[in-house]
Design a protein around this motif. Structure first.
Motif, PDB file in Angstrom:
ATOM      1  N   ARG A   1      46.085  50.425  36.478  1.00  0.00           N
ATOM      2  CA  ARG A   1      44.797  50.215  35.830  1.00  0.00           C
ATOM      3  C   ARG A   1      44.171  48.923  36.346  1.00  0.00           C
ATOM      4  O   ARG A   1      44.702  47.837  36.132  1.00  0.00           O
ATOM      5  N   VAL A   2      43.057  49.055  37.024  1.00  0.00           N
ATOM      6  CA  VAL A   2      42.427  47.898  37.658  1.00  0.00           C
ATOM      7  C   VAL A   2      41.596  47.106  36.652  1.00  0.00           C
ATOM      8  O   VAL A   2      41.215  47.611  35.599  1.00  0.00           O
ATOM      9  N   GLN A   3      41.299  45.858  37.038  1.00  0.00           N
ATOM     10  CA  GLN A   3      40.518  44.957  36.187  1.00  0.00           C
ATOM     11  C   GLN A   3      39.305  44.430  36.955  1.00  0.00           C
ATOM     12  O   GLN A   3      39.338  44.341  38.186  1.00  0.00           O
ATOM     13  N   PRO A   4      38.223  44.075  36.249  1.00  0.00           N
ATOM     14  CA  PRO A   4      37.051  43.504  36.926  1.00  0.00           C
ATOM     15  C   PRO A   4      37.417  42.291  37.774  1.00  0.00           C
ATOM     16  O   PRO A   4      38.304  41.509  37.406  1.00  0.00           O
ATOM     17  N   LYS A   5      36.793  42.185  38.948  1.00  0.00           N
ATOM     18  CA  LYS A   5      36.977  41.110  39.932  1.00  0.00           C
ATOM     19  C   LYS A   5      38.260  41.266  40.750  1.00  0.00           C
ATOM     20  O   LYS A   5      38.499  40.490  41.678  1.00  0.00           O
ATOM     21  N   GLU A   6      39.090  42.238  40.426  1.00  0.00           N
ATOM     22  CA  GLU A   6      40.307  42.480  41.210  1.00  0.00           C
ATOM     23  C   GLU A   6      39.930  43.107  42.548  1.00  0.00           C
ATOM     24  O   GLU A   6      39.014  43.915  42.634  1.00  0.00           O
ATOM     25  N   GLU A   7      40.636  42.728  43.611  1.00  0.00           N
ATOM     26  CA  GLU A   7      40.423  43.367  44.908  1.00  0.00           C
ATOM     27  C   GLU A   7      41.478  44.440  45.107  1.00  0.00           C
ATOM     28  O   GLU A   7      42.668  44.197  44.902  1.00  0.00           O
ATOM     29  N   VAL A   8      41.054  45.623  45.493  1.00  0.00           N
ATOM     30  CA  VAL A   8      41.987  46.732  45.691  1.00  0.00           C
ATOM     31  C   VAL A   8      41.761  47.336  47.064  1.00  0.00           C
ATOM     32  O   VAL A   8      40.658  47.278  47.616  1.00  0.00           O
ATOM     33  N   LEU A   9      42.826  47.893  47.629  1.00  0.00           N
ATOM     34  CA  LEU A   9      42.690  48.647  48.857  1.00  0.00           C
ATOM     35  C   LEU A   9      42.301  50.068  48.483  1.00  0.00           C
ATOM     36  O   LEU A   9      42.996  50.725  47.710  1.00  0.00           O
TER      37      LEU A   9
ATOM     38  N   GLU B   1      23.609  49.730  46.890  1.00  0.00           N
ATOM     39  CA  GLU B   1      23.031  49.530  45.559  1.00  0.00           C
ATOM     40  C   GLU B   1      23.789  50.317  44.495  1.00  0.00           C
ATOM     41  O   GLU B   1      24.006  49.835  43.386  1.00  0.00           O
ATOM     42  N   LYS B   2      24.185  51.528  44.813  1.00  0.00           N
ATOM     43  CA  LYS B   2      24.952  52.340  43.879  1.00  0.00           C
ATOM     44  C   LYS B   2      26.438  52.068  44.109  1.00  0.00           C
ATOM     45  O   LYS B   2      26.961  52.284  45.201  1.00  0.00           O
ATOM     46  N   ASP B   3      27.130  51.577  43.064  1.00  0.00           N
ATOM     47  CA  ASP B   3      28.547  51.246  43.204  1.00  0.00           C
ATOM     48  C   ASP B   3      29.389  52.503  43.408  1.00  0.00           C
ATOM     49  O   ASP B   3      28.985  53.610  43.052  1.00  0.00           O
ATOM     50  N   LEU B   4      30.561  52.301  43.987  1.00  0.00           N
ATOM     51  CA  LEU B   4      31.457  53.408  44.329  1.00  0.00           C
ATOM     52  C   LEU B   4      32.412  53.684  43.168  1.00  0.00           C
ATOM     53  O   LEU B   4      33.089  52.776  42.670  1.00  0.00           O
ATOM     54  N   PHE B   5      32.493  54.945  42.764  1.00  0.00           N
ATOM     55  CA  PHE B   5      33.320  55.347  41.625  1.00  0.00           C
ATOM     56  C   PHE B   5      34.780  55.494  42.015  1.00  0.00           C
ATOM     57  O   PHE B   5      35.109  56.126  43.026  1.00  0.00           O
ATOM     58  N   LEU B   6      35.658  54.889  41.213  1.00  0.00           N
ATOM     59  CA  LEU B   6      37.111  55.001  41.385  1.00  0.00           C
ATOM     60  C   LEU B   6      37.678  55.641  40.126  1.00  0.00           C
ATOM     61  O   LEU B   6      37.839  54.979  39.092  1.00  0.00           O
ATOM     62  N   PRO B   7      37.968  56.953  40.159  1.00  0.00           N
ATOM     63  CA  PRO B   7      38.475  57.636  38.950  1.00  0.00           C
ATOM     64  C   PRO B   7      39.822  57.077  38.506  1.00  0.00           C
ATOM     65  O   PRO B   7      40.594  56.565  39.321  1.00  0.00           O
TER      66      PRO B   7
ATOM     67  N   GLY C   1      39.422  46.602  51.624  1.00  0.00           N
ATOM     68  CA  GLY C   1      39.629  45.898  50.373  1.00  0.00           C
ATOM     69  C   GLY C   1      38.296  45.759  49.662  1.00  0.00           C
ATOM     70  O   GLY C   1      37.361  45.179  50.210  1.00  0.00           O
ATOM     71  N   LEU C   2      38.178  46.314  48.471  1.00  0.00           N
ATOM     72  CA  LEU C   2      36.933  46.306  47.719  1.00  0.00           C
ATOM     73  C   LEU C   2      37.149  45.649  46.357  1.00  0.00           C
ATOM     74  O   LEU C   2      38.225  45.745  45.769  1.00  0.00           O
ATOM     75  N   THR C   3      36.102  45.005  45.848  1.00  0.00           N
ATOM     76  CA  THR C   3      36.189  44.302  44.573  1.00  0.00           C
ATOM     77  C   THR C   3      35.728  45.192  43.421  1.00  0.00           C
ATOM     78  O   THR C   3      34.708  45.882  43.527  1.00  0.00           O
ATOM     79  N   VAL C   4      36.498  45.172  42.337  1.00  0.00           N
ATOM     80  CA  VAL C   4      36.144  45.935  41.141  1.00  0.00           C
ATOM     81  C   VAL C   4      34.992  45.227  40.432  1.00  0.00           C
ATOM     82  O   VAL C   4      35.112  44.056  40.051  1.00  0.00           O
ATOM     83  N   LYS C   5      33.863  45.923  40.249  1.00  0.00           N
ATOM     84  CA  LYS C   5      32.713  45.341  39.569  1.00  0.00           C
ATOM     85  C   LYS C   5      32.734  45.620  38.072  1.00  0.00           C
ATOM     86  O   LYS C   5      32.325  44.804  37.266  1.00  0.00           O
ATOM     87  N   ASP C   6      33.202  46.801  37.714  1.00  0.00           N
ATOM     88  CA  ASP C   6      33.166  47.171  36.304  1.00  0.00           C
ATOM     89  C   ASP C   6      34.226  48.229  36.023  1.00  0.00           C
ATOM     90  O   ASP C   6      34.613  48.985  36.916  1.00  0.00           O
TER      91      ASP C   6
ATOM     92  N   THR D   1      34.948  51.247  33.080  1.00  0.00           N
ATOM     93  CA  THR D   1      34.384  51.973  31.943  1.00  0.00           C
ATOM     94  C   THR D   1      35.398  52.987  31.433  1.00  0.00           C
ATOM     95  O   THR D   1      36.503  53.107  31.974  1.00  0.00           O
ATOM     96  N   LYS D   2      35.015  53.756  30.429  1.00  0.00           N
ATOM     97  CA  LYS D   2      35.921  54.773  29.888  1.00  0.00           C
ATOM     98  C   LYS D   2      36.094  55.949  30.851  1.00  0.00           C
ATOM     99  O   LYS D   2      36.962  56.801  30.656  1.00  0.00           O
ATOM    100  N   PHE D   3      35.258  56.002  31.897  1.00  0.00           N
ATOM    101  CA  PHE D   3      35.349  57.091  32.873  1.00  0.00           C
ATOM    102  C   PHE D   3      36.170  56.703  34.105  1.00  0.00           C
ATOM    103  O   PHE D   3      36.679  57.559  34.826  1.00  0.00           O
ATOM    104  N   GLY D   4      36.259  55.411  34.368  1.00  0.00           N
ATOM    105  CA  GLY D   4      36.933  54.936  35.559  1.00  0.00           C
ATOM    106  C   GLY D   4      36.380  53.575  35.934  1.00  0.00           C
ATOM    107  O   GLY D   4      35.743  52.901  35.118  1.00  0.00           O
ATOM    108  N   ALA D   5      36.593  53.176  37.166  1.00  0.00           N
ATOM    109  CA  ALA D   5      36.113  51.868  37.635  1.00  0.00           C
ATOM    110  C   ALA D   5      35.033  52.049  38.692  1.00  0.00           C
ATOM    111  O   ALA D   5      34.900  53.119  39.296  1.00  0.00           O
ATOM    112  N   PHE D   6      34.279  50.989  38.914  1.00  0.00           N
ATOM    113  CA  PHE D   6      33.237  50.998  39.933  1.00  0.00           C
ATOM    114  C   PHE D   6      33.469  49.826  40.885  1.00  0.00           C
ATOM    115  O   PHE D   6      33.704  48.697  40.442  1.00  0.00           O
TER     116      PHE D   6
END
Length: 284
Positions: free
Chosen positions: A108-116, A95-101, A77-82, A84-89
């Motif tokens: 469509r995920v939202q910031p602070k949401e926890e996703v599996l 240090e480098k956030d993980l890209f979620l296309p 379970g990971l938290t959405v930090k941001d 963008t128009k490309f996807g979520a992080f």
């Protein structure tokens, strides 16, 4: 062999002003950099260290002693930090956030949401996250019929029910006829194992065994009657859809709960209502 997206123990083969290079013994050519900020005085040439291998902002292989919340082929379970128009992080502990296309999101995920999410390598060789985790789930759980389990909802389909990653690792499904509670993708829930299928997948129920569930349902119905001033504006002959909408129960479960309250003398049933008896307005 140095493997992207995995924790592994590597040997320090060379020191530089930028950090130490790590790899397999005698193979300096393919060694990767562990930046100075992670190097401790104990790290000498020839010593070994557990590290995680990923790509930095310039797409170069790099090592870190900070172990992330997820490795290749794993789920967490990971938290959405941001977004963008490309996807979520996602925040995965590095240090480098993980890209979620976008194409790997089940909604469509939202910031602070926890996703599996699961970790995979995309066609360009980058580490990415996916919410389409079913292919990563194991069918070899340690659970048996009637065991209580915890899991995270990773998909909801009206015709099938709620898809649950039990312990974030094993395939579970709460069939639509067993799904009476509110919930959304990303919610952690408690369930009971209805059966273990031949292929090892778990069929689950969000409800307790019938004889235990009746008391819980009766208590909930009684509480709802009290909230409405002692009178429920329908009885056990109401349409199943109304019962489900108003109380989150199937018609059969509602009838069992009403029967339980009636047997205890706590309610009266009218033509189109259920009413708390005067002496039981303190239903609990």
């Amino acid at each position: 062999m140095i493997e992207l997206g995995k924790k592994q123990t590597l040997q320090i083969v060379r020191k530089t002003e930028h950090g130490v290079y790590m790899g397999e013994a005698g193979d300096e050519k393919n060694a990767v950099l562990l930046p100075t900020r992670y190097v401790t005085p104990e790290m000498a040439v020839g010593s070994e260290q557990e590290v995680f291998i990923y790509r930095d902002s310039e797409d170069r292989l790099i090592a870190t002693t900070r172990l992330p919340k997820i490795a290749l082929g794993e789920m967490a379970g990971l938290t959405v930090k941001d977004v963008t128009k490309f996807g979520a992080f996602l925040d995965w502990g590095l240090e480098k956030d993980l890209f979620l296309p976008f194409k790997e999101q089940t909604h469509r995920v939202q910031p602070k949401e926890e996703v599996l999410a699961a970790l995979y390598i995309d066609k360009s060789g980058r580490l990415c996250a996916t919410m389409k985790v079913s292919r990563f789930l194991s069918h070899e759980s340690p659970y048996k019929k009637d065991d209580k389990v915890n899991g995270i909802i990773y998909d909801l389909k009206k015709e099938f029910g709620a898809f649950v990653a039990v312990d974030g690792r094993y395939f579970g499904l709460i069939p639509s006829q067993e799904w009476y509670q509110e919930g959304k993708v990303g919610d952690w829930i408690e369930a009971r194992v209805l059966r273990v299928r031949e292929d090892g997948k778990l069929d689950l129920s969000g409800r307790k065994k019938a004889y235990k569930q009746i008391e819980a349902d009766a208590k909930m119905v009684a509480e709802r009657i009290r909230e409405l001033g002692g009178r429920l504006p329908f009885n056990d002959r109401a349409e199943p859809e109304r019962i489900q909408r108003e109380l989150g129960l199937s018609k059969n479960a509602f009838k069992r709960a009403v029967g339980h309250l009636l047997k205890e003398g706590r309610i009266e049933i009218g033509e189109d209502f259920i009413r708390a008896r005067e002496e039981s307005c303190r239903i609990s």
